[in-house]
Design a protein around this motif. Sequence first.
Motif, mmCIF file in Angstrom:
data_model
loop_
_atom_site.group_PDB
_atom_site.id
_atom_site.type_symbol
_atom_site.label_atom_id
_atom_site.label_comp_id
_atom_site.label_asym_id
_atom_site.label_seq_id
_atom_site.Cartn_x
_atom_site.Cartn_y
_atom_site.Cartn_z
ATOM 1 N N GLU A 184 -7.246 9.112 -4.715
ATOM 2 C CA GLU A 184 -8.688 9.301 -4.555
ATOM 3 C C GLU A 184 -9.365 9.592 -5.893
ATOM 4 O O GLU A 184 -10.506 9.192 -6.113
ATOM 5 C CB GLU A 184 -8.971 10.436 -3.575
ATOM 6 C CG GLU A 184 -8.613 10.098 -2.132
ATOM 7 C CD GLU A 184 -8.915 11.249 -1.198
ATOM 8 O OE1 GLU A 184 -10.018 11.815 -1.299
ATOM 9 O OE2 GLU A 184 -8.032 11.583 -0.378
ATOM 10 N N GLU A 223 -6.464 -6.909 6.588
ATOM 11 C CA GLU A 223 -7.424 -5.806 6.649
ATOM 12 C C GLU A 223 -7.413 -4.940 5.385
ATOM 13 O O GLU A 223 -8.344 -4.151 5.158
ATOM 14 C CB GLU A 223 -7.163 -4.924 7.878
ATOM 15 C CG GLU A 223 -5.785 -4.294 7.949
ATOM 16 C CD GLU A 223 -4.794 -5.140 8.740
ATOM 17 O OE1 GLU A 223 -3.825 -4.548 9.266
ATOM 18 O OE2 GLU A 223 -5.001 -6.370 8.830
ATOM 19 N N THR A 227 -10.154 -3.952 0.167
ATOM 20 C CA THR A 227 -9.898 -2.838 -0.747
ATOM 21 C C THR A 227 -9.177 -3.315 -2.000
ATOM 22 O O THR A 227 -9.539 -2.939 -3.124
ATOM 23 C CB THR A 227 -9.063 -1.742 -0.054
ATOM 24 O OG1 THR A 227 -9.745 -1.309 1.118
ATOM 25 C CG2 THR A 227 -8.832 -0.561 -0.971
ATOM 26 N N GLU A 245 -13.895 4.440 -0.082
ATOM 27 C CA GLU A 245 -13.881 5.417 0.998
ATOM 28 C C GLU A 245 -12.484 6.014 1.145
ATOM 29 O O GLU A 245 -11.472 5.341 0.914
ATOM 30 C CB GLU A 245 -14.300 4.757 2.311
ATOM 31 C CG GLU A 245 -15.734 4.258 2.306
ATOM 32 C CD GLU A 245 -16.115 3.611 3.633
ATOM 33 O OE1 GLU A 245 -15.292 3.664 4.571
ATOM 34 O OE2 GLU A 245 -17.227 3.059 3.714
ATOM 35 N N LYS A 246 -12.472 7.270 1.528
ATOM 36 C CA LYS A 246 -11.200 7.970 1.692
ATOM 37 C C LYS A 246 -10.293 7.240 2.684
ATOM 38 O O LYS A 246 -9.080 7.115 2.463
ATOM 39 C CB LYS A 246 -11.468 9.402 2.172
ATOM 40 C CG LYS A 246 -10.233 10.277 2.263
ATOM 41 C CD LYS A 246 -10.626 11.716 2.594
ATOM 42 C CE LYS A 246 -9.388 12.602 2.623
ATOM 43 N NZ LYS A 246 -9.753 14.027 2.870
ATOM 44 N N LYS A 247 -10.876 6.724 3.759
ATOM 45 C CA LYS A 247 -10.083 6.075 4.804
ATOM 46 C C LYS A 247 -9.413 4.808 4.290
ATOM 47 O O LYS A 247 -8.249 4.539 4.580
ATOM 48 C CB LYS A 247 -10.959 5.747 6.019
ATOM 49 C CG LYS A 247 -10.175 5.127 7.172
ATOM 50 C CD LYS A 247 -11.065 4.868 8.371
ATOM 51 C CE LYS A 247 -10.255 4.228 9.501
ATOM 52 N NZ LYS A 247 -11.114 3.938 10.687
ATOM 53 N N GLU A 248 -10.144 3.994 3.519
ATOM 54 C CA GLU A 248 -9.549 2.735 3.053
ATOM 55 C C GLU A 248 -8.424 2.998 2.060
ATOM 56 O O GLU A 248 -7.406 2.294 2.061
ATOM 57 C CB GLU A 248 -10.612 1.810 2.451
ATOM 58 C CG GLU A 248 -11.252 2.293 1.167
ATOM 59 C CD GLU A 248 -12.248 1.287 0.592
ATOM 60 O OE1 GLU A 248 -11.985 0.074 0.647
ATOM 61 O OE2 GLU A 248 -13.314 1.739 0.092
ATOM 62 N N PHE A 250 -6.574 5.705 2.080
ATOM 63 C CA PHE A 250 -5.477 6.225 2.897
ATOM 64 C C PHE A 250 -4.722 5.084 3.572
ATOM 65 O O PHE A 250 -3.483 5.078 3.605
ATOM 66 C CB PHE A 250 -6.008 7.193 3.955
ATOM 67 C CG PHE A 250 -4.941 7.662 4.917
ATOM 68 C CD1 PHE A 250 -4.089 8.702 4.576
ATOM 69 C CD2 PHE A 250 -4.780 7.039 6.155
ATOM 70 C CE1 PHE A 250 -3.096 9.122 5.449
ATOM 71 C CE2 PHE A 250 -3.786 7.449 7.032
ATOM 72 C CZ PHE A 250 -2.943 8.502 6.679
ATOM 73 N N ASN A 251 -5.434 4.111 4.100
ATOM 74 C CA ASN A 251 -4.775 2.994 4.791
ATOM 75 C C ASN A 251 -3.893 2.189 3.833
ATOM 76 O O ASN A 251 -2.776 1.801 4.174
ATOM 77 C CB ASN A 251 -5.820 2.080 5.429
ATOM 78 C CG ASN A 251 -6.477 2.716 6.642
ATOM 79 O OD1 ASN A 251 -5.936 3.653 7.236
ATOM 80 N ND2 ASN A 251 -7.638 2.225 7.013
ATOM 81 N N LYS A 253 -2.619 3.273 0.885
ATOM 82 C CA LYS A 253 -1.525 4.148 0.473
ATOM 83 C C LYS A 253 -0.482 4.282 1.578
ATOM 84 O O LYS A 253 0.734 4.215 1.312
ATOM 85 C CB LYS A 253 -2.097 5.526 0.112
ATOM 86 C CG LYS A 253 -1.054 6.582 -0.211
ATOM 87 C CD LYS A 253 -1.708 7.907 -0.549
ATOM 88 C CE LYS A 253 -2.228 8.610 0.690
ATOM 89 N NZ LYS A 253 -2.677 10.010 0.362
ATOM 90 N N ASN A 254 -0.938 4.432 2.795
ATOM 91 C CA ASN A 254 -0.019 4.633 3.918
ATOM 92 C C ASN A 254 0.824 3.388 4.172
ATOM 93 O O ASN A 254 2.027 3.480 4.430
ATOM 94 C CB ASN A 254 -0.819 5.003 5.169
ATOM 95 C CG ASN A 254 0.049 5.631 6.247
ATOM 96 O OD1 ASN A 254 0.898 6.453 5.944
ATOM 97 N ND2 ASN A 254 -0.179 5.239 7.489
ATOM 98 N N TYR A 255 0.199 2.216 4.085
ATOM 99 C CA TYR A 255 0.940 0.967 4.276
ATOM 100 C C TYR A 255 2.042 0.828 3.223
ATOM 101 O O TYR A 255 3.200 0.507 3.540
ATOM 102 C CB TYR A 255 -0.008 -0.234 4.199
ATOM 103 C CG TYR A 255 0.717 -1.562 4.185
ATOM 104 C CD1 TYR A 255 1.205 -2.127 5.369
ATOM 105 C CD2 TYR A 255 0.935 -2.241 2.988
ATOM 106 C CE1 TYR A 255 1.892 -3.335 5.348
ATOM 107 C CE2 TYR A 255 1.611 -3.455 2.971
ATOM 108 C CZ TYR A 255 2.092 -3.992 4.144
ATOM 109 O OH TYR A 255 2.782 -5.192 4.131
#
Length: 268
Positions: A184, A223, A227, A245-248, A250-251, A253-255
């Motif tokens: 972030e 998706e 980003t 955005e924090k959510k994008e 996170f998605n 990074k998580n993937y």
Amino acid sequence: MDSSWETSSLEIKDFVNNLLYKTKEILKEDFIGFYLHGSLAMGGFNSKSSDIDVLIITNKTMTVGIKRKLAELLLSFSKKPFPVEISFLNMEQIKNWTHPCPFDFHYSEFWRGKYQNDLSKDTYHHLNGDVRDDADLAAHITILNHRGVRLEGPTIDEVFPSVPRSHYISSIMGDYQECIENIEEDPVYCALNLIRVYWYLKEGVISSKHEAGNWGLSSFPKELGYTIQKVINSYVDGKELYEFEKKELFNLKNYINKNVQVLSNLLN
């Protein structure tokens, strides 16, 4: 945006050749070789944002006096106009390979204030005779062995050791963990670095950040493409063009992290 040493501008070549000349003047007969790694070697150099990454090999351990002369040189040279990240190693340090690898002297912009303070106050807090080591050198030397450029000195394979794959992975995973935590704060660098670590673990490819971004764009779920494209555009422009955005983040990074954990478990 992208250039390699072979295709780089006259300004870049003059800058690097001048650095080579000036370091040789200081090191004299102890100079052995000057080698490029990183984006300028791999064809992903961005004159707006990239460091010039260099390894210099010397004949023997350098004195504190030589370190201080190198600090003076690099403080006046780096960022005019390109930032320099450079490490000096002597032959004994690379002949008897250990990880983390010891080195004699290192400069990057992170050290600017510390070295300026030592030189201005004639202190020895950072510019001293201590022998330090750097886990990143396993990655630098691996990249050099695969995609580096020799500007002067013996050939790369004559000088540098073959770094065990486990040491290279250990080195890149340290940076990987920092990027997981700091995406972030620095989304462009961290996203591209996470992707290239994943690519290496998945397919054994040693890549520049820009190459990794393009691979992610073509290989990751659709998706995540928006980003990744924002990240690539910001990297190419040399500054953060978009809000993330924090959510994008996170998605993305998580993937990556889920896949890296699977691959890491297979390696262990």
